[in-house]
Design a protein around this motif. Structure first.
Motif, PDB file in Angstrom:
ATOM      1  N   ASP A 367      19.592  -6.670 -21.715  1.00 56.58           N
ATOM      2  CA  ASP A 367      19.653  -6.383 -20.273  1.00 56.58           C
ATOM      3  C   ASP A 367      18.257  -6.297 -19.648  1.00 56.58           C
ATOM      4  N   VAL A 368      17.395  -7.235 -20.016  1.00 53.39           N
ATOM      5  CA  VAL A 368      16.032  -7.294 -19.484  1.00 53.39           C
ATOM      6  C   VAL A 368      15.909  -8.476 -18.531  1.00 53.39           C
ATOM      7  N   LEU A 369      15.206  -8.265 -17.409  1.00 51.26           N
ATOM      8  CA  LEU A 369      14.941  -9.342 -16.450  1.00 51.26           C
ATOM      9  C   LEU A 369      13.555  -9.908 -16.720  1.00 51.26           C
ATOM     10  N   LEU A 370      13.476 -11.216 -16.932  1.00 52.10           N
ATOM     11  CA  LEU A 370      12.205 -11.891 -17.186  1.00 52.10           C
ATOM     12  C   LEU A 370      11.757 -12.612 -15.918  1.00 52.10           C
ATOM     13  N   SER A 399      20.269 -16.218 -18.360  1.00 59.09           N
ATOM     14  CA  SER A 399      20.932 -15.693 -17.154  1.00 59.09           C
ATOM     15  C   SER A 399      20.088 -14.697 -16.373  1.00 59.09           C
ATOM     16  N   SER A 400      19.152 -14.016 -17.038  1.00 54.35           N
ATOM     17  CA  SER A 400      18.354 -13.002 -16.340  1.00 54.35           C
ATOM     18  C   SER A 400      16.869 -13.390 -16.341  1.00 54.35           C
ATOM     19  N   TRP A 401      16.599 -14.521 -15.754  1.00 57.83           N
ATOM     20  CA  TRP A 401      15.247 -15.095 -15.684  1.00 57.83           C
ATOM     21  C   TRP A 401      15.015 -15.570 -14.260  1.00 57.83           C
ATOM     22  N   TYR A 468      15.833   2.516  -8.222  1.00 56.85           N
ATOM     23  CA  TYR A 468      16.692   3.231  -7.265  1.00 56.85           C
ATOM     24  C   TYR A 468      18.183   2.964  -7.486  1.00 56.85           C
ATOM     25  N   TYR A 469      18.484   1.891  -8.210  1.00 55.01           N
ATOM     26  CA  TYR A 469      19.875   1.562  -8.520  1.00 55.01           C
ATOM     27  C   TYR A 469      19.982   1.256 -10.022  1.00 55.01           C
ATOM     28  N   PRO A 470      19.796   2.273 -10.864  1.00 54.51           N
ATOM     29  CA  PRO A 470      19.683   2.069 -12.315  1.00 54.51           C
ATOM     30  C   PRO A 470      20.939   1.548 -12.997  1.00 54.51           C
ATOM     31  N   LYS A 471      22.077   1.606 -12.332  1.00 57.09           N
ATOM     32  CA  LYS A 471      23.308   1.111 -12.957  1.00 57.09           C
ATOM     33  C   LYS A 471      23.449  -0.402 -12.862  1.00 57.09           C
ATOM     34  N   LEU A 472      22.622  -1.041 -12.040  1.00 56.04           N
ATOM     35  CA  LEU A 472      22.696  -2.494 -11.890  1.00 56.04           C
ATOM     36  C   LEU A 472      22.161  -3.187 -13.139  1.00 56.04           C
ATOM     37  N   THR A 473      22.802  -4.265 -13.527  1.00 53.84           N
ATOM     38  CA  THR A 473      22.351  -5.043 -14.680  1.00 53.84           C
ATOM     39  C   THR A 473      21.217  -5.976 -14.266  1.00 53.84           C
ATOM     40  N   ALA A 474      20.537  -6.540 -15.245  1.00 52.23           N
ATOM     41  CA  ALA A 474      19.466  -7.500 -14.978  1.00 52.23           C
ATOM     42  C   ALA A 474      20.002  -8.719 -14.219  1.00 52.23           C
TER      43      ALA A 474
END
Length: 528
Positions: A367-370, A399-401, A468-474
């Protein structure tokens, strides 16, 4: 030497910095965080968001991995926001947390070893030609084995490219050296280390060559001071070509021995040292400041995000980064809790794309955004490579790039920074990347240009959303950033094959716009 010859030499000497606009042009401080409507510069409306949307709201800290050339963790505007490994006892020479890295207090350096750290490196192209030159030393088109033909032809093509680039660099160094020497002699005669335009005009040149060089200096200085002009443009151009000739494109140069690893073994992991600053932390320090420079200390600048820990991972020398270092840097940052990675680096060739792909897949699975800089070659990435990339060898996509191009402050035909790469299907968004003022080593601050500056603007925005919205996924954060861009509905100038073309800005990226903090946070608030 006549006027045209002087102009040609100056143009050649300044080629390394040619993509940038007027040397003398100065933007509003913090322009990247300002608002187009209220401040008349095309920033991302961060300050507006803090004033109108975030006041009184609670946030949670987010770790951002800065994968770069090093970070000055003692900088006045960064020291409070640096990540600290609380499981490690500083400087005791032990791996207290048993993670394989000794004394990794603020991060890790994968381009260093027991004897120090690598500064200058070759380009990946150089390393590939050196490797394949050994492999095909006695091979010709007539005797090459059929199974090796494709690799042999790739080697010949790479060798030809390297030789051409080296000749260009040598020519550039010759021109830059000539211009530097002429200007050095002029300044010596003027008798001032940092002469003003008025003092240069007051000096009577001894001959036409000196007249021409003086006039060119005055014209190129504009409203700036000579010392800055000289360091950034004249010495900067000289250093650029010198480094290309002697290091980047030099087949006989190989500094990797200082690391003590086997550079051909992509599976090696536990090497390096804990010197996250390294011999040249200018680039990484600038990047880190854009993301998270202390917004509370009334010093220097304000980062995009206000509740971030900067985790420094050094994997980029002055030259091309190695794929194994990139992969290990990604994994290290992820394993130490980073939820956003900034990667302001890139190259045209890849030694071992699979090892990087596997690390990217690992980051995505955690669940990391690159966030990756698109590059500064004014190329269409839909047709040309810039590694690393979000597309895996099997054709699927991370998917999270997010890939980021660079924009300027002006909402007109010059909105796309002239140097920025672009791509309707490969570049996701644009963000401020021209004349961005940020932290620099040894308590300094400086303007810099590049998609390297645009990428941390987006990384900072991503961290702000996750804070501020920690529940959101990457994946959701990427979606929010893409959907909330400020759309650009006019044409911009793009240089193609040496000619200026007017093209819709919407055709330069997937989103067709500039990222916007205010819009993104409003959209994030609607997600459940």
């Amino acid at each position: 030497m006549n006027k045209n010859q002087i102009k040609k030499l100056v143009a050649l000497a300044l080629l390394a910095t040619a993509p940038f606009m007027s040397f003398a042009q100065k933007e509003k401080a913090n322009w990247q965080n300002l608002d187009l409507k209220t401040d008349s510069v095309f920033g991302i409306s961060t300050e507006k968001a803090y004033t109108e949307l975030l006041k009184g709201k609670k946030s949670t800290p987010v770790i951002v991995g800065v994968l770069d050339g090093g970070v000055d963790y003692l900088h006045e505007d960064l020291k409070r926001v640096m990540w600290v490994n609380k499981k490690e006892i500083a400087n005791n020479g032990k791996d207290d947390d048993k993670n394989g890295f000794i004394d990794d207090i603020h991060g890790w350096n994968f381009v260093g070893g027991k004897e120090g750290s690598v500064n200058y490196e070759t380009l990946e192209l150089t390393r590939l030609v050196r490797r394949d030159g050994k492999r095909f030393a006695n091979t010709t088109a007539q005797n090459v084995a059929e199974k090796d033909r494709a690799a042999f032809e790739a080697y010949l093509k790479n060798k030809e490219t390297l030789e051409r680039d080296l000749e260009t660099a040598k020519s550039g160094l010759e021109g830059a050296t000539r211009v530097k020497n002429l200007i050095d002699d002029l300044v010596k005669k003027v008798g001032k280390d940092n002469p003003t335009v008025e003092e240069l005009r007051a000096y009577t040149p001894s001959g036409q060559t000196e007249t021409n060089i003086r006039n060119n200096v005055i014209r190129n200085m504009g409203k700036g001071d000579f010392k800055t002009f000289y360091e950034e443009r004249i010495k900067g151009a000289y250093d650029y070509y010198y480094n290309q000739v002697n290091y980047n494109l030099n087949l006989n140069y190989d500094p990797r021995g200082i690391v003590g690893d086997n550079p051909d073994n992509s599976n090696e992991k536990n090497y390096g040292n804990n010197d996250v600053k390294g011999p040249d932390a200018s680039h990484g320090t600038h990047v880190a400041g854009i993301i998270a420079a202390d917004r509370t200390n009334n010093l220097g600048i304000k980062g995009v995000a206000d509740n971030v820990w900067i985790l420094a991972v050094r994997n980029v020398p002055n030259g091309d980064e190695r794929d194994k270092d990139v992969a290990n840097a990604i994994r290290y940052a992820v394993d130490n809790g980073a939820k956003v990675l900034n990667m302001s680096f890139g190259k045209a060739y890849s030694w071992d794309k699979k090892v990087v792909d596997d690390a990217v897949k690992y980051a995505v699975s955690k669940d990391v955004l690159l966030v990756h800089a698109a590059g500064n070659d004014n190329k269409d990435l839909d047709v040309e490579n810039n590694f690393p990339t979000n597309k895996y060898l099997d054709g699927s996509v991370a998917s999270s790039w997010i890939t980021v191009g660079a924009s300027t402050p002006t909402d007109n035909q010059n909105l796309k920074a002239g140097f920025s790469n672009y791509g309707k299907t490969t570049v996701d968004v644009f963000a401020p990347g021209y004349n961005v003022y940020s932290t620099y080593p040894e308590q300094q601050y400086k303007d810099e240009n590049g998609t390297s500056m645009a990428s941390p603007v987006v990384a900072g925005l991503a961290a702000l959303i996750r804070s501020y919205y920690p529940k959101l996924t990457a994946v959701q954060v990427k979606e929010i950033i893409m959907k909330s861009v400020e759309k650009v509905n006019h044409n911009v100038t793009v240089i193609k094959d040496g000619r200026a073309e007017s093209v819709p800005f919407a055709d330069l990226s997937v989103s067709g716009g500039i990222v916007n903090t205010y819009n993104a946070l409003k959209l994030a608030a609607t997600y459940k």
